[in-house]
Design an enzyme around this catalytic site. Structure first.
Site, PDB file in Angstrom:
ATOM      1  CB  CYS A   1      13.323   8.734   7.889  1.00 42.00           C
ATOM      2  SG  CYS A   1      14.308   7.609   6.907  1.00 42.00           S
TER       3      CYS A   1
ATOM      4  CE  LYS B   1      -1.971   3.104   1.751  1.00 46.33           C
ATOM      5  NZ  LYS B   1      -1.755   4.486   1.244  1.00 46.33           N
TER       6      LYS B   1
ATOM      7  CD  GLU C   1      12.610   4.717   8.948  1.00 43.01           C
ATOM      8  OE1 GLU C   1      12.439   5.692   9.718  1.00 43.01           O
ATOM      9  OE2 GLU C   1      12.789   4.823   7.737  1.00 43.01           O
TER      10      GLU C   1
ATOM     11  CD  GLU D   1      10.598  13.220  10.857  1.00 45.39           C
ATOM     12  OE1 GLU D   1       9.432  12.842  10.981  1.00 45.39           O
ATOM     13  OE2 GLU D   1      11.509  12.497  10.399  1.00 45.39           O
TER      14      GLU D   1
HETATM   15  P1  NAD Z   1       1.976   8.998   6.926  1.00 38.98           P
HETATM   16  O1  NAD Z   1       2.577   8.282   8.051  1.00 38.98           O
HETATM   17  O2  NAD Z   1       0.709   9.726   7.155  1.00 38.98           O
HETATM   18  O3  NAD Z   1       1.717   8.011   5.700  1.00 38.98           O
HETATM   19  C1  NAD Z   1       2.612   6.989   5.334  1.00 38.98           C
HETATM   20  C2  NAD Z   1       1.810   5.841   4.751  1.00 38.98           C
HETATM   21  O4  NAD Z   1       0.947   5.306   5.742  1.00 38.98           O
HETATM   22  C3  NAD Z   1       0.930   6.241   3.576  1.00 38.98           C
HETATM   23  O5  NAD Z   1       0.904   5.171   2.658  1.00 38.98           O
HETATM   24  C4  NAD Z   1      -0.434   6.409   4.234  1.00 38.98           C
HETATM   25  O6  NAD Z   1      -1.499   6.250   3.342  1.00 38.98           O
HETATM   26  C5  NAD Z   1      -0.397   5.312   5.269  1.00 38.98           C
HETATM   27  N1  NAD Z   1      -1.232   5.520   6.436  1.00 38.98           N
HETATM   28  C6  NAD Z   1      -1.354   6.643   7.173  1.00 38.98           C
HETATM   29  N2  NAD Z   1      -2.202   6.438   8.188  1.00 38.98           N
HETATM   30  C7  NAD Z   1      -2.626   5.164   8.094  1.00 38.98           C
HETATM   31  C8  NAD Z   1      -3.518   4.363   8.854  1.00 38.98           C
HETATM   32  N3  NAD Z   1      -4.157   4.833   9.917  1.00 38.98           N
HETATM   33  N4  NAD Z   1      -3.698   3.091   8.483  1.00 38.98           N
HETATM   34  C9  NAD Z   1      -3.060   2.592   7.428  1.00 38.98           C
HETATM   35  N5  NAD Z   1      -2.230   3.293   6.666  1.00 38.98           N
HETATM   36  C10 NAD Z   1      -1.997   4.565   6.988  1.00 38.98           C
HETATM   37  O7  NAD Z   1       3.046   9.928   6.353  1.00 38.98           O
HETATM   38  P2  NAD Z   1       2.852  11.110   5.348  1.00 38.98           P
HETATM   39  O8  NAD Z   1       1.497  11.739   5.350  1.00 38.98           O
HETATM   40  O9  NAD Z   1       3.335  10.609   4.071  1.00 38.98           O
HETATM   41  O10 NAD Z   1       3.804  12.136   6.042  1.00 38.98           O
HETATM   42  C11 NAD Z   1       3.507  12.653   7.344  1.00 38.98           C
HETATM   43  C12 NAD Z   1       4.765  12.902   8.080  1.00 38.98           C
HETATM   44  O11 NAD Z   1       5.490  11.686   8.196  1.00 38.98           O
HETATM   45  C13 NAD Z   1       5.706  13.829   7.368  1.00 38.98           C
HETATM   46  O12 NAD Z   1       5.434  15.156   7.689  1.00 38.98           O
HETATM   47  C14 NAD Z   1       7.028  13.391   7.850  1.00 38.98           C
HETATM   48  O13 NAD Z   1       7.375  14.040   9.042  1.00 38.98           O
HETATM   49  C15 NAD Z   1       6.849  11.934   8.152  1.00 38.98           C
HETATM   50  N6  NAD Z   1       7.433  11.059   7.144  1.00 38.98           N
HETATM   51  C16 NAD Z   1       8.369  10.197   7.550  1.00 38.98           C
HETATM   52  C17 NAD Z   1       8.958   9.364   6.639  1.00 38.98           C
HETATM   53  C18 NAD Z   1      10.008   8.423   7.008  1.00 38.98           C
HETATM   54  O14 NAD Z   1      10.770   8.008   6.151  1.00 38.98           O
HETATM   55  N7  NAD Z   1      10.100   7.995   8.247  1.00 38.98           N
HETATM   56  C19 NAD Z   1       8.574   9.416   5.307  1.00 38.98           C
HETATM   57  C20 NAD Z   1       7.563  10.287   4.930  1.00 38.98           C
HETATM   58  C21 NAD Z   1       6.991  11.091   5.873  1.00 38.98           C
END
Ligand code: NAD
Length: 491
Positions: free
Chosen positions: A286, A177, A252, A384
């Site tokens: 990250c 996903k 992660e 972050e």
């Molecule tokens: P997110 O955590 O919201 O989303 C990441 C993934 O998880 C996406 O595919 C999303 O659809 C899915 N997701 C989110 N909530 C979910 C749920 N309740 N159930 C199942 N799947 C779910 O991250 P984002 O919106 O892409 O970014 C938000 C913040 O995350 C950014 O501002 C940044 O700080 C951080 N981020 C971290 C990394 C990393 O590498 N650790 C990467 C991108 C973003």
């Protein structure tokens, strides 16, 4: 521009989403909608789980020799190598990262399929020298079942591969996903999965919003494990959801990593390391070295050098080979970065470079920004940002550097810049971080475990350690006794 419409990949077939809706995929550099990805729903999640579970239990995958699994993985690696440029172009259109960076990632991506493909037939159990009479006891390391991988927008295929390759090598089946912002490359990868000849249902991709299609995948009783990379909030929600059925997770979740420059460092190298830590990928990584700790005796000299070097960074079109900083991937992330710059100012941090949008390059550009004299307790030092915003924090000595570095809820990575080997080892040992780089920064390898201490996550990806997290151990006892002993006493 021709808008490309993608379909879901479930059970080896290309399908429209059950709800009949698609989401726009926008190029962050020019704001153009260039593709549409399916808005998956509960029904699509269910279909993918049924396909993956059937493939795990009944299909050719279930009885395939691990060596053949490895061969399929290596074939996929070869197809990725042959299509690296197409995949990189897709990634750049989707997330706005530099072509140079994404080409580098795609050219290296096959290594995961070769490495784990090679491990597939080396998953060995053991015959145990058991301390009981008349038994033979051995262990088997078996796959878990259906694994769900949920990935973010910053390095879509790389982070999907970190999950997919070891999970498949271990014999699991997989549902990906990807982020709703950057799903096209995952669906392009599925075309290669199809060409490689994986049996139907072994690898599936469903796209859409986390709460609409991600959540039902995690909650499905036939999903055995969830591997997630993304934000802290999403990670916590997914952990709680998986906990209801005691499902294992790998998480992660990013960080606020310290990059520490001692006064005995090669300062020119350390300047490059500081820039690599925060301005590469526009800080959307990250492992960003977003807290730069600089020893007070070289503080001014180092800051001057850093500002001079960083101020020359070229912003612009990510496909241009001279560009060093591209746009921020999503409008929401852009706003979050701008808000944090404001917060830093309000907290009294001194802005010595940048400090705002760069609209002359496009709507989602942020200037490389450096705040000096930051106190480690400020929000700009503790939270972050996920953007090109650096907090520079002075320190007196080794002890204080370690205290400041560890005084944070996260622990993904850290950098140490010193020419003193004793200091390099002692400080690395004292840092609460899953990865420590000495005199380098932002290096990753398929062979090196990667993951976080503290709030940065759970479990490790990459290396031999990763494949173990997709296996479970079964112990088999075989009696060699002529007679069954007293049934009322434990053997
Ligand atoms: P997110 O955590 O919201 O989303 C990441 C993934 O998880 C996406 O595919 C999303 O659809 C899915 N997701 C989110 N909530 C979910 C749920 N309740 N159930 C199942 N799947 C779910 O991250 P984002 O919106 O892409 O970014 C938000 C913040 O995350 C950014 O501002 C940044 O700080 C951080 N981020 C971290 C990394 C990393 O590498 N650790 C990467 C991108 C973003």
């Amino acid at each position: 521009m021709n808008v490309q419409r993608y379909q879901l990949y479930i059970n080896g077939e290309w399908l429209d989403p059950a709800g009949g809706e698609w989401l726009d995929t926008v190029n962050p550099y020019n704001g153009e909608t260039w593709a549409e990805i399916p808005r998956g729903s509960h029904a699509d999640a269910d279909a993918a789980v049924i396909a993956a579970r059937t493939a795990f239990r009944e299909g050719p995958w279930a009885t395939m020799h691990p060596r053949e699994r490895g061969e399929l993985l290596r074939k996929l690696g070869d197809l990725i190598a042959a299509n690296a440029e197409m995949l990189a172009v897709t990634e750049v259109r989707d997330n706005g990262k530099l072509m140079a960076e994404m080409l580098g990632q795609m050219n290296y991506l096959p290594q995961w399929y070769y490495y784990y493909g090679g491990l597939a037939d080396k998953i060995e159990g053991a015959v145990l020298p058991i301390d009981k009479p008349e038994v033979m006891t051995y262990t088997r390391h078996e796959p878990l079942g259906v694994v769900v991988g949920i990935t973010p927008w910053n390095s879509p295929l790389l982070l999907a591969t970190w999950k997919l390759a070891p999970a498949l090598a271990a014999g699991n089946t997989f549902i990906l996903k990807p982020s709703e912002f950057t799903s096209a490359s995952a669906l392009e990868l599925m075309k290669l999965v199809d060409q490689a000849g994986f049996p139907p249902g072994v690898i599936n991709t469903v796209t859409g919003f986390g709460h609409e299609v991600g959540a039902p995948l995690i909650e499905h009783r036939h999903v055995a494990k969830v591997a997630f990379t993304g934000g802290e909030q999403g990670g916590k929600t997914i952990y709680q959801s998986a906990a209801k059925q005691l499902k294992p997770v790998t998480l992660e979740l990013g960080g606020k990593s310290p990059n520490i420059v001692f006064d005995d460092a090669n300062l020119d190298d350390a300047v490059k390391g500081a820039v690599a830590g925060i301005f590469a990928a526009s800080g959307q990584t990250c492992l960003a070295g977003s807290r730069l700790l600089v020893q007070r005796s070289i503080y001014k000299e180092f800051l001057d050098k850093l500002v001079k070097f960083a101020s020359q960074a070229q912003l612009g079109d990510p496909t241009d080979k001279n560009t060093q900083i591209g746009p921020v991937t999503t409008p929401g992330q852009y706003q979050k970065i701008i808000d944090y710059i404001e917060i830093a100012r309000e907290e009294g941090a001194r802005c010595v470079l940048g400090g705002g949008p760069a609209p002359e390059h496009g709507a989602q550009f942020v200037q490389p920004t450096i705040f000096a004299d930051v106190d480690n307790q400020m929000r700009i030092a503790q939270e972050e940002v996920f953007g090109p915003v650096l907090s520079v924090i002075p320190f007196e000595d080794e002890q204080e550097a370690i205290e400041i570095a560890n005084d944070i809820l996260y622990g993904l990575a850290a950098g140490v810049w010193t020419e003193n080997i004793r200091r390099a080892i002692n400080v690395s040992n004292a840092l609460e971080a899953g990865t420590v780089w000495v005199n380098t920064y932002r290096a990753v390898s398929v062979m090196a475990p990667f993951g976080g201490y503290k709030l940065s996550g759970l479990g490790r990806e990459n290396g031999i350690e990763a494949i173990k997290s997709y296996l479970q151990t079964k112990t088999v006892w075989i009696s060699t006794a002529e007679e069954t002993p007293n049934p009322f006493v434990m053997r």
